[in-house]
Enzyme design. Structure first.
Site, short mmCIF file in Angstrom:
data_model
loop_
_atom_site.label_atom_id
_atom_site.label_comp_id
_atom_site.label_asym_id
_atom_site.label_seq_id
_atom_site.Cartn_x
_atom_site.Cartn_y
_atom_site.Cartn_z
N ARG A 21 39.36 11.64 4.67
CA ARG A 21 38.87 10.76 3.58
C ARG A 21 40.06 10.19 2.83
O ARG A 21 40.11 9.02 2.49
CB ARG A 21 38.03 11.58 2.59
CG ARG A 21 36.68 12.03 3.07
CD ARG A 21 36.06 12.97 2.02
NE ARG A 21 34.96 13.71 2.62
CZ ARG A 21 33.70 13.29 2.56
NH1 ARG A 21 33.40 12.19 1.92
NH2 ARG A 21 32.74 13.98 3.15
N MET A 72 27.68 5.72 0.55
CA MET A 72 27.22 7.06 0.89
C MET A 72 28.35 8.00 1.30
O MET A 72 28.19 8.83 2.19
CB MET A 72 26.16 6.99 1.99
CG MET A 72 24.94 6.18 1.59
SD MET A 72 24.30 6.69 -0.01
CE MET A 72 23.45 8.17 0.43
N HIS A 132 22.50 5.39 -9.31
CA HIS A 132 21.81 6.46 -8.61
C HIS A 132 20.32 6.35 -8.89
O HIS A 132 19.92 6.13 -10.04
CB HIS A 132 22.34 7.82 -9.08
CG HIS A 132 21.73 8.98 -8.36
ND1 HIS A 132 22.10 9.34 -7.07
CD2 HIS A 132 20.75 9.85 -8.72
CE1 HIS A 132 21.37 10.38 -6.69
NE2 HIS A 132 20.55 10.70 -7.67
N1 LIG Z 1 33.32 11.73 -6.20
C1 LIG Z 1 32.15 11.09 -6.16
N2 LIG Z 1 31.87 10.31 -5.10
C2 LIG Z 1 30.67 9.64 -5.06
C3 LIG Z 1 29.71 9.81 -6.09
C4 LIG Z 1 30.05 10.64 -7.19
O1 LIG Z 1 29.26 10.80 -8.15
N3 LIG Z 1 31.27 11.26 -7.18
N4 LIG Z 1 28.45 9.18 -5.99
C5 LIG Z 1 28.13 8.79 -4.63
C6 LIG Z 1 26.82 8.15 -4.40
N5 LIG Z 1 25.90 9.21 -4.05
C7 LIG Z 1 24.83 9.34 -4.90
O2 LIG Z 1 24.68 8.58 -5.88
C8 LIG Z 1 26.10 10.05 -2.93
C9 LIG Z 1 26.62 9.51 -1.77
C10 LIG Z 1 26.85 10.32 -0.65
C11 LIG Z 1 26.54 11.67 -0.67
C12 LIG Z 1 26.81 12.52 0.55
O3 LIG Z 1 26.38 13.65 0.63
N6 LIG Z 1 27.56 11.93 1.53
C13 LIG Z 1 27.98 12.65 2.75
C14 LIG Z 1 27.80 11.77 3.97
C15 LIG Z 1 26.37 11.29 4.01
C16 LIG Z 1 26.19 10.38 5.22
O4 LIG Z 1 27.21 9.96 5.83
O5 LIG Z 1 25.01 10.08 5.50
C17 LIG Z 1 29.47 12.95 2.69
O6 LIG Z 1 30.21 12.18 2.01
O7 LIG Z 1 29.84 13.93 3.34
C18 LIG Z 1 26.00 12.22 -1.82
C19 LIG Z 1 25.77 11.41 -2.95
C20 LIG Z 1 29.24 7.98 -4.02
N7 LIG Z 1 30.39 8.80 -4.00
N1 LIG Z 2 23.16 8.81 -3.82
C1 LIG Z 2 23.45 7.41 -3.77
C2 LIG Z 2 22.18 6.62 -3.57
O1 LIG Z 2 21.16 7.13 -3.14
N2 LIG Z 2 22.27 5.33 -3.90
C3 LIG Z 2 21.16 4.44 -3.73
O2 LIG Z 2 21.24 3.77 -2.47
C4 LIG Z 2 20.45 2.58 -2.58
C5 LIG Z 2 21.24 1.45 -1.98
O3 LIG Z 2 20.38 0.34 -1.84
P1 LIG Z 2 21.03 -1.11 -1.49
O4 LIG Z 2 21.96 -0.89 -0.32
O5 LIG Z 2 19.83 -1.95 -1.16
O6 LIG Z 2 21.76 -1.58 -2.72
C6 LIG Z 2 20.18 2.35 -4.07
O7 LIG Z 2 18.84 2.70 -4.39
C7 LIG Z 2 21.14 3.32 -4.75
O8 LIG Z 2 20.67 3.79 -6.01
#
Ligand SMILES: Nc1nc2c(c(=O)[nH]1)N[C@@H](CN(C=O)c1ccc(C(=O)N[C@@H](CCC(=O)O)C(=O)O)cc1)CN2
Ligand SMILES: NCC(=O)N[C@@H]1O[C@H](COP(=O)([O-])[O-])[C@@H](O)[C@H]1O
Length: 203
Positions: free
Chosen positions: A67, A92, A111
């Protein structure tokens, strides 16, 4: 006013990306969208960025050793473009200190729940499965934790009887498409203050 340059991070459909682009194109959001960062080359948000002529940094994490390695490249792009704000809109991947360090206080995430309820992925499904009567959307600063950063704004969305995750998602996304550009506007206008976990907004 000085230009205010933003980068948008997204992994999926990009409806939030599009909501920001639309506000900019209508002259209702005075920002310059400098870059889309996307970790899924086939995501529809890439098509939306091509249509909007937004430069892109699209990558597949599998092609990088860590990463930290790909975040270092992203940081270089952001610094070269003098990006003021990172907007995570359905990105994500969990961000490391490589980006959180230099951008804490200038990086936000949207979120689809009323944090701290239902953090992580599948937040809409979690709310329906739990049986809460109200959920919503949250925009927060991004810190090193997961969905744990200081909260800037929230909007509640009622969960109707016999609601499915699909029907609820439509109303959640509609709320997001209003709230996220609004918060970006507040930040652009320097109306947001951060004191520890307390966030103030001068309306
Ligand atoms: N340091 C932070 N990074 C991110 C945050 C945050 O609050 N702190 N928010 C996320 C967005 N998010 C929810 O809002 C979220 C995105 C991704 C994951 C997750 O578990 N990702 C996995 C991979 C998942 C996949 O590839 O399908 C991973 O990274 O291993 C949880 C929450 C954005 N980043
Ligand atoms: N945990 C992070 C998460 O769930 N985020 C969510 O992914 C969607 C993206 O939609 P979009 O690609 O149509 O904007 C949105 O609903 C956002 O809140």
């Amino acid at each position: 006013m000085q230009p205010y340059r933003i980068a948008i991070f997204a992994s999926g459909s990009g409806s939030n990306f599009q909501a920001i682009v639309d506000q900019v194109q209508k002259g209702k959001l005075d920002v310059s969208i400098e870059l889309l960062v996307c970790d899924r080359p086939k995501a529809y948000v890439v098509e939306r960025a091509k249509e909007a002529k937004v430069p892109m940094f699209v990558f597949s994490p599998k092609e990088y050793e860590s990463r930290e390695a790909y975040e270092a490249l992203i940081l270089k792009e952001l610094v070269e473009r003098q990006v003021d704000l990172i907007v995570m809109a359905g990105y994500m991947r969990i961000i490391t200190d490589v980006l959180v360090g230099p951008y804490f206080g200038r990086m936000i995430n949207i979120h689809p729940s009323l944090l701290p309820s239902f953090p992580g992925v599948r937040a809409i499904e979690q709310a329906v499965e739990y049986g809460v009567k109200q959920t919503g959307v949250t925009v927060h600063f991004v810190d090193g934790g997961l969905d744990s950063g200081p909260i800037i704004a929230q909007r509640a969305v009622e969960i109707h009887e016999h609601e499915t995750a699909e029907s609820l998602a439509e109303r959640i996304h509609a709320a997001e498409h209003v709230l996220l550009p609004q918060v970006i506007r507040w930040l652009r206008e320097d109306r947001v203050s951060l004191d520890g976990r307390r966030v103030g907004v001068r309306l």
